[in-house]
Design an enzyme around this catalytic site. Structure first.
Site, mmCIF file in Angstrom:
data_model
loop_
_atom_site.group_PDB
_atom_site.id
_atom_site.type_symbol
_atom_site.label_atom_id
_atom_site.label_comp_id
_atom_site.label_asym_id
_atom_site.label_seq_id
_atom_site.Cartn_x
_atom_site.Cartn_y
_atom_site.Cartn_z
ATOM 1 N N HIS A 159 3.603 -5.627 -6.727
ATOM 2 C CA HIS A 159 2.988 -5.376 -5.418
ATOM 3 C C HIS A 159 4.082 -5.512 -4.366
ATOM 4 O O HIS A 159 4.718 -6.554 -4.268
ATOM 5 C CB HIS A 159 1.855 -6.385 -5.176
ATOM 6 C CG HIS A 159 0.818 -5.881 -4.233
ATOM 7 N ND1 HIS A 159 1.032 -5.814 -2.875
ATOM 8 C CD2 HIS A 159 -0.431 -5.391 -4.443
ATOM 9 C CE1 HIS A 159 -0.062 -5.323 -2.297
ATOM 10 N NE2 HIS A 159 -0.964 -5.050 -3.230
ATOM 11 N N HIS A 208 2.300 1.195 -2.330
ATOM 12 C CA HIS A 208 2.616 -0.221 -2.139
ATOM 13 C C HIS A 208 2.498 -1.049 -3.414
ATOM 14 O O HIS A 208 2.758 -2.249 -3.384
ATOM 15 C CB HIS A 208 1.665 -0.811 -1.087
ATOM 16 C CG HIS A 208 0.244 -0.811 -1.562
ATOM 17 N ND1 HIS A 208 -0.541 0.322 -1.490
ATOM 18 C CD2 HIS A 208 -0.509 -1.770 -2.149
ATOM 19 C CE1 HIS A 208 -1.729 0.036 -2.021
ATOM 20 N NE2 HIS A 208 -1.729 -1.215 -2.426
#
Length: 154
Positions: free
Chosen positions: A76, A61
């Site tokens: 992110h 992620h």
């Protein structure tokens, strides 16, 4: 400091100010300044490297690329996506790899993230940078395509 570092948009979407990210760490620029992107379109999205450098941290992620001159770029993919434990994310590189700006790092599906009740917004952070060193090249609310210059880091 050094040369000007241009950060590219890792995904296509709508640019948002860091203060608009619904997470206090990013909104408060605690890890660094930058801009965020709300991904557009449905289906699989390829997140690309915003700068050339070495992948020093790689999670499904999120990833950090250390550019020449020791500056780190954090991307992110969505918020609270660490809870997915990698599900729905495909890694295309390994920690320690050297990448060129524009190389595909991770593919993922922001629509699935949103369907799961999480925000698909993607903060792009100048790690440990100072706000005055970062100049946005795309105004919040404007569209940006993956690979286009997003901001400059002096």
């Amino acid at each position: 400091m050094g040369s000007l570092l241009t950060m590219l948009a890792p995904v296509t979407g709508t640019v948002r100010a860091m203060a608009e990210v619904p997470d206090p760490v990013f909104a408060g620029e605690i890890v660094g300044p930058g801009l965020a992107i709300v991904p557009s379109g449905a289906g699989l999205v390829e997140a690309i490297a915003p700068v050339a450098g070495k992948i020093v941290k790689l999670h499904p992620h999120a990833f950090v690329i250390l550019a020449d001159g020791g500056r780190g770029a954090l991307v992110h993919l969505g918020l609270d996506t660490v809870q997915l434990a990698g599900e729905g994310f495909t890694l295309h590189v390994a920690e320690g790899d050297t990448v060129a700006a524009g190389d595909v790092v991770v593919s993922w599906n922001p629509t699935d993230i949103e369907a799961g009740g999480r925000s698909p917004i993607c903060p792009v952070v100048a790690l440990q940078g100072k706000a005055e060193e970062v100049t946005g090249l795309v105004a919040p609310g404007s569209p940006v395509r993956a690979g286009e210059p997003l901001f400059e880091w002096a």
